[in-house]
Design a protein around this motif. Structure first.
Motif, mmCIF file in Angstrom:
data_model
loop_
_atom_site.group_PDB
_atom_site.id
_atom_site.type_symbol
_atom_site.label_atom_id
_atom_site.label_comp_id
_atom_site.label_asym_id
_atom_site.label_seq_id
_atom_site.Cartn_x
_atom_site.Cartn_y
_atom_site.Cartn_z
ATOM 1 N N GLU A 86 88.058 21.981 -9.136
ATOM 2 C CA GLU A 86 87.521 20.727 -9.643
ATOM 3 C C GLU A 86 86.047 20.522 -9.331
ATOM 4 O O GLU A 86 85.329 19.891 -10.104
ATOM 5 C CB GLU A 86 88.316 19.567 -9.047
ATOM 6 N N ASN A 112 94.176 22.534 -12.922
ATOM 7 C CA ASN A 112 94.778 21.246 -13.252
ATOM 8 C C ASN A 112 94.772 21.001 -14.751
ATOM 9 O O ASN A 112 94.013 21.633 -15.502
ATOM 10 C CB ASN A 112 94.023 20.117 -12.543
ATOM 11 N N GLU A 113 95.576 20.039 -15.166
ATOM 12 C CA GLU A 113 95.701 19.707 -16.582
ATOM 13 C C GLU A 113 94.428 19.147 -17.195
ATOM 14 O O GLU A 113 94.215 19.287 -18.400
ATOM 15 C CB GLU A 113 96.844 18.703 -16.785
ATOM 16 N N ASP A 114 93.574 18.533 -16.388
ATOM 17 C CA ASP A 114 92.394 17.872 -16.943
ATOM 18 C C ASP A 114 91.344 18.833 -17.495
ATOM 19 O O ASP A 114 90.385 18.389 -18.135
ATOM 20 C CB ASP A 114 91.766 16.928 -15.927
#
Length: 147
Positions: A86, A112-114
């Motif tokens: 991230e 992550n999905e984002d």
């Protein structure tokens, strides 16, 4: 079955240790390799070839020295795990994924999905997309232990 697994990507969290320890807990016969994860050491890899006045040339030399290790390990691994974190953009991880795709080396993405959308091409060539190190351990366990 023994596997050689290359761990690529962000260096600011303990995801590598989570995967390595999870595989040890399951008694998996896996050799793990990685790029140099000490950021300062990696940035200074080219310094042994002489000092540079410009940051571009220091980075250029260090990237080439680091690539000796990375290229060799990617070319000889059975599977790669490519982690996108991230905090920073991991351009090196995207490059490693592309190199694996070109070599035909199976790889698992871990993110992550984002960030699904910006990684759609990287994920499209991956054999699996995981969101946790535990999922990666389960994939590796299945690969090594299933008969």
């Amino acid at each position: 079955m023994q596997l050689s697994v290359y761990l690529s990507g962000e260096i600011h969290t303990d995801w590598r240790e989570q995967i390595i320890n999870g595989c040890k807990e399951h008694g998996l016969d896996i050799e793990f390799t990685s790029a140099v994860t000490d950021h300062d050491a990696s940035d200074a890899a080219g310094d042994l070839l002489g000092a540079e006045d410009k940051q571009f040339w220091r980075d250029h030399k260090s990237a080439k020295v680091n690539a000796i290790r990375i290229k060799t390990l990617l070319e000889t691994c059975d599977v790669a795990v490519i982690r996108f974190g991230e905090k920073y953009k991991q351009w090196n991880a995207a490059f490693d994924a592309g190199y694996c795709a070109a070599l035909g080396t199976p790889y698992i993405t871990l993110h992550n999905e984002d960030i699904i959308h910006p990684l759609k091409e990287v994920d499209a060539s991956a054999m699996a997309w995981a969101t946790t190190p535990e999922q990666v351990v389960e994939i590796l366990k299945y690969t090594v232990k299933q008969k």
